[in-house]
Design a protein around this motif. Structure first.
Motif, short mmCIF file in Angstrom:
data_model
loop_
_atom_site.label_atom_id
_atom_site.label_comp_id
_atom_site.label_asym_id
_atom_site.label_seq_id
_atom_site.Cartn_x
_atom_site.Cartn_y
_atom_site.Cartn_z
N ARG A 199 0.81 -1.21 0.00
CA ARG A 199 0.00 0.00 0.00
C ARG A 199 0.85 1.27 0.00
N GLU A 241 -9.74 6.57 -9.16
CA GLU A 241 -9.31 7.05 -7.83
C GLU A 241 -10.17 6.44 -6.73
N GLU A 265 -8.86 2.94 -6.00
CA GLU A 265 -7.51 2.79 -5.43
C GLU A 265 -7.56 2.72 -3.89
N LYS A 266 -8.47 3.51 -3.32
CA LYS A 266 -8.53 3.54 -1.85
C LYS A 266 -9.06 2.22 -1.26
#
Lengths: 302, 302, 302, 302
Positions: C15, C27, C30-31
């Motif tokens: 990470r 985006e 991705e989290k």
């Protein structure tokens, strides 16, 4: 789920009242219809329906108008050619529908073959029967010491007895408790979709399974293999008998070009050609690992 | 590829020598076997084989031992329930195999339905016949002015005549040149796999196509739809007739819950419930775009 | 199978060391990478990888060279149009790979969705952990009295306590015996592929599951539905959160045209148009069964 | 459909603005992104996106929590083992999305590989460009005299010139007429979905094609084979280059155990073991047809 007299009478009735059809008929297969082949202690494989025969494979390969066969001999040659050269689409033109009763842990392996149609008995909707797979003593084996994914020698004496005792006792206790939880006597009764989670995976389920011949042969190649787990292999073996009667030419080609065939890597072919010329070859000289070299020796010695 | 006398005799022979089977037989389907339904100017759809009937759908849904039907009425109700609630696996238990002759540009749309088995006539191996689709004058339309992906009014007069003239002349010239290139008279003769590239996509090809009933109904829903191109829709319409005779209860449920059904979005349901309560509703008040609002109006007015 | 310090360190490391890519990046997604979402008592859903975003759907629909987007607004409109008109292939251009830990009885429902890729933890090869699903008290329900395939009111008092006691005790006894059978202390030790059959289906397994967005949405429509069993629905709900962050426009269209949409049969549309014109309509006048009429009332009242 | 300056600028922009991701990144693949590999006279293969790398194959095989790799060497050994023993599911965990421009007759072969996702340029909706495949002189061959499904020696002199002249002239005339029919100058203009049928199958189309690594390797095994038609083989060869950069260990195993491997039938293995023991073996003694015997000789001599 043994057959009750009404069901037996109904099946008897179906068998004794053949109807007329102008479709392709495989005589070898007709005799299997509605006759269950026993597998394991409570399981079976039963042919429900089929489509096509050896001639249908050739007919499709030739995209022909009529029966598509010139002679039985021509058909056999064509089928062998198709199998040898991986022309798979003509084999997809035959279809089979089976009714299978099998332990849940076998069903979990089986379902990984995705190109098939399945209707399984629903334990959300219905109550499962008290039928569990308990292996015969000669099939209770130790963990293999050479293959992490297999079994070794047969267990004997006290250890074997202990295992069988545990499997029987735990199955029965789990089923007693399943019944107690869903019972509506003196209580509301647990939802079936929840109660089923208490049952071990040696309980029997059943399904209708429909698949085309190409995908069936792929299934058989993997599951009739000596490396497959015994409990699914016996189902594959039973289906092999059926296929041999249904499409004899295709089955013979399958035996010769798949079941009995051997695939050699590029490195193995180098080794082989060397050996045939009388050259000295080693794992190193051919770029094989020790493991591949052993596999190669097994292939040419077998 | 019109049938020659030998082929006709062979087909006649197959039709006139029914055999006995203990499999499920659909009387409505037997009469279709080996009878081609003409489609377009040179095409056809011909049932080669089938598996199952309405009862087989219910039998699988019930994973039952015998015939699986309690009564025809029960079966119809069950089939309607299964269709309405998208329980698709029992419909996969029926299978059909068709022989289809169709223009290449139609074949290119058709093949996008991937869950099916196909054997197509090979133009690498064999020589194609001089058969091209030339639309009937009433099916020569202009580009639609409202839908980029469709056709508008029928062309008339000189423009129509010119189009038909072009299609015929170009087809024939391309075929003449195809023949000239592969000819081995006085020359080596071009490989068939290369020569075929000169042929336009209104040339006819043919294939065997085998599919389960669930996937067939999905195909029919998309291709018997008014938005489908006319030239594939007529094949879908022909197959609809066949399915109606094969599995009448399933086909009726398909008409009611798929072909004649309407799916309303969350916003449309808000508008609808408002209208039924006598409220004033607008595209804005329900969060619909102008286009969705028009589609909604069409649904409730139709 | 809780994470050990080494695994946690490895994940932390992954990470904290992002790499550069010229691929499409979402985006919102991705989290989620490497962060498990807890489900049930010991399960989770964890995004391992993904391909594509909302723009990738439009890019494929337009078969364009570059980014394929004219503007975010255009893209949203196109995505809604594609969803509404069942143009499914552009949604297949996005792909997701999940790591899921789930009880075996949930895995058995899940795997019926065939158009996906799966690698499951092998209990032939490895030893399963002592982790069983025991429902929270508020999810221990009685069998439904209106729907054979569902649950009714929550069990209370002694009955609920008895159920939970049984599930815990049987799970633990089965696992004790599993361990005893495979143990190699003082005995050979039963093969793992056999010992696992003693374990009930509330034991946890885990797999990698990879699927395209179109097939994932189909899965979610069926499994996030109120009629789905609670224990799979919570997984579907967790995945819905992920998809909403990954492809927000596609997810919104899915909510409007699938999750919140209603499909009315041909008969229901007759009834509806009658109602909107102020006519009197009944089940009989529209050809609906009592059951369909009830379903229709629920649709328009909801 | 050559790139216009706007498209080139857009692609340039995408390439020059890498983003951050915590997903698996294959350095070898990143350099391919957005760079078209030219194939034939107007075609190309262009990588749009990918998921996974060699490590991802191992990670799935181990259903592991973290990166799943112990060492690069371990990973290579595992990948070779998986490939050799036909464990295909871990290879399904990688995915690739390509943009391909190809002649229609090549597209028709390609699409027979069903386990893939496709979005093709729509000639119902859009106008095709004037781009036709005209073979280079060294790829204009005669029909093979030994293999009905292949090509023989290169055509020369007048015959070759005549073929090329026909292909060019017919392509251009067909396109001129296509344009004339759809033109809206002085007429309504024929619908695009109809006009396209006049175009020969050497016209170029294009599509987005997404497939998992296992199915891609199967495609490559069949289409990078010397028996595949030259015009599809060059696409397969181009994709082989890409795969070798993307997942080098998997590609090397594919070369050794698929592309360079040989499958021998049961009869061939009998012959082989006889030869290795110095025995005299013949087609008859081993049960091979003359054709199989020739194939066997080719295998061991090659």
């Amino acid at each position: 789920m043994p057959l009750n007299p009404d069901q037996l009478a109904e099946i008897q009735d179906l068998r004794s009242s053949p109807k007329q059809t102008v479709r392709a008929v495989s005589e070898g297969m007709e005799k299997h219809l509605y006759h269950a082949i026993d597998v394991l202690d409570h399981g079976f494989v039963r042919v429900i329906d089929y489509m096509g025969d050896d001639a249908a494979i050739c007919q499709a390969a030739r995209v022909s108008y009529g029966k598509g066969t010139k002679s039985v001999q021509n058909d056999e040659g064509l089928i062998r050619y198709l199998m040898r050269h991986w022309h798979s689409t003509p084999f997809e033109m035959c279809e089979i529908k089976l009714h299978v009763k099998l332990p849940v842990f076998v069903a979990r392996q089986w379902i990984r073959h995705r190109t098939a149609n399945v209707n399984e008995y629903s334990a959300r909707y219905s109550i499962l029967d008290r039928e569990f797979y308990i292996p015969a003593p000669e099939h209770v084996n130790a963990q293999s010491v050479v293959n992490n994914q297999g079994r070794g020698e047969v267990l004997e004496g006290e250890e074997a007895a202990r295992v069988l005792e545990i499997l029987k006792a735990d199955s029965n206790r789990a089923y007693d408790n399943y019944e107690a939880m869903i019972s509506e006597e003196g209580q509301l009764g647990l939802a079936r979709e929840l109660a089923r989670m208490n049952l071990p995976s040696n309980i029997y389920t059943q399904w209708y399974w429909k698949v085309d011949l190409h995908n069936l042969l792929h299934f058989l190649r993997l599951r009739a293999d000596p490396h497959a787990q015994y409990e699914i292999r016996v189902y594959a073996d039973a289906i092999c008998q059926v296929v041999a009667d249904w499409v004899p030419a295709a089955y013979k080609a399958f035996e010769d070009y798949r079941l009995g065939a051997v695939t050699m890597s590029a490195q193995m072919m180098v080794a082989l050609r060397g050996l045939l010329k009388g050259e000295e070859v080693t794992a190193e000289s051919c770029g094989m690992s020790a493991r591949e070299w052993r596999e190669f020796q097994d292939m040419i010695d077998a």
